[in-house]
Design an enzyme around this catalytic site. Structure first.
Site, PDB file in Angstrom:
ATOM      1  N   SER A 141     -61.039 -48.307 -41.082  1.00 55.99           N
ATOM      2  CA  SER A 141     -59.755 -47.641 -41.236  1.00 55.99           C
ATOM      3  C   SER A 141     -58.841 -48.112 -40.098  1.00 55.99           C
ATOM      4  O   SER A 141     -58.738 -49.312 -39.839  1.00 55.99           O
ATOM      5  CB  SER A 141     -59.948 -46.114 -41.219  1.00 55.99           C
ATOM      6  N   TYR A 155     -48.839 -48.405 -44.766  1.00 52.24           N
ATOM      7  CA  TYR A 155     -50.160 -48.649 -44.173  1.00 52.24           C
ATOM      8  C   TYR A 155     -50.857 -47.330 -43.846  1.00 52.24           C
ATOM      9  O   TYR A 155     -52.035 -47.133 -44.180  1.00 52.24           O
ATOM     10  CB  TYR A 155     -49.989 -49.492 -42.914  1.00 52.24           C
ATOM     11  N   LYS A 159     -54.364 -45.619 -45.219  1.00 51.96           N
ATOM     12  CA  LYS A 159     -55.457 -45.291 -44.304  1.00 51.96           C
ATOM     13  C   LYS A 159     -55.755 -43.793 -44.295  1.00 51.96           C
ATOM     14  O   LYS A 159     -56.919 -43.389 -44.213  1.00 51.96           O
ATOM     15  CB  LYS A 159     -55.134 -45.791 -42.894  1.00 51.96           C
TER      16      LYS A 159
END
Length: 286
Positions: A141, A155, A159
């Site tokens: 991650s 992003y 995650k």
């Protein structure tokens, strides 16, 4: 002793995104530790060249956004080595920019690769791991999965999604002897900030223009200067995978530890800030 029988003496690592960056380092570390490695990437020839020759290496084509590719790659691993012990969901990319300027298509592409990608691979692998009643699913991650920030909307969304998925998956598969581990690296000297991995949204809105220029310049200047050593992280992952109880989360790097600690304090402060108001929302007859 056949090759498959010999696999009882070593573990079989299945690593995505092994053609460059951290994936290559993890593959090399696993081989150096005496394990067998299925190293995957969109270009298996590039993967084999990056990792280096070894009798214990199988390079396989895998686009993690393609569920059929995932199923085929898992089958190739089992056909060669007879089992899979450690899955490393590492493949990734980075679409950076302010939310208003990231196109819906790029936002979806980010989610497809870094959230649905690990899901595709893990879904294909779980029948094998369940049949074995053993295995470890490692998902790379990011500290962006713990704390969001500007320029990170796509992003961080992917995650944060991966974090929730992997944490929820853990109790589902634990009864079958399968563990999960989420790894949150801070800034490591990988290829994530290279043009090959990072796509910056076009600057189209004047209100964001100055901050966009400053951020892109700063991040481009950071490329190749990050403090974390990916080879050391790779060696650490080999050690963690040997534990009887691998951690659900691993903060990778001193900066990642700092993010964990800051986030924990922020959550506690937010819980305390309106505790009385939060605590008076039940029905009167409850």
């Amino acid at each position: 002793m056949t090759e498959k029988e010999n696999m009882t003496e070593k573990k079989v690592w299945f690593i995505t995104g092994a053609g460059r960056g951290m994936g290559t380092d993890i593959a090399k570390a696993a081989l150096a530790a005496g394990h067998a490695v299925v190293a995957t990437g969109r270009n298996p020839e590039r993967v084999a060249q990056a990792v280096g020759e070894s009798e214990d290496l199988l390079a396989v084509k895998l686009d993690v956004t393609d569920s059929n590719d995932a199923a085929d790659a898992i089958q190739a691993a089992v056909d060669r080595f007879g089992r899979i012990d450690v899955i490393v969901n590492n493949a990734g990319n980075f679409y950076a920019g302010f939310f208003e300027e990231i196109t819906p298509e790029d936002f979806r592409t980010q989610i497809e690769t870094t959230m649905f990608g690990p899901m595709n691979v893990t879904r294909a692998a779980l029948p094998v791991l369940r049949a074995q009643r053993s295995g470890l699913v490692v998902t790379i991650s990011s500290t962006a999965g713990i704390a969001g920030g500007e320029f990170l909307t796509a992003y961080a969304a992917s995650k944060f999604g991966v974090e929730g998925w992997a944490e929820s998956l853990a109790p589902e598969i634990a009864p079958f002897g399968i563990r999960t581990m989420i790894v949150e690296p801070g800034f490591f000297r990988t290829e994530l900030l290279t043009p090959e991995s990072t796509s910056y949204a076009a600057s189209t809105i004047e209100d964001y223009a100055e901050r966009t220029e400053q951020t892109v310049t700063a991040w481009q200047g950071m490329n190749g200067q990050q403090g974390g050593d990916p080879a050391k992280l790779a060696d650490t992952l080999i050690q963690l995978a040997e534990l009887d109880e691998p951690p659900l989360r691993f903060a990778a790097g001193a900066d990642a530890v700092g993010v964990f600690e800051t986030r924990a304090k922020q959550l506690q402060d937010q819980a305390d800030a309106h505790r009385e108001l939060s605590s008076h929302l039940a029905h009167d007859d409850a």
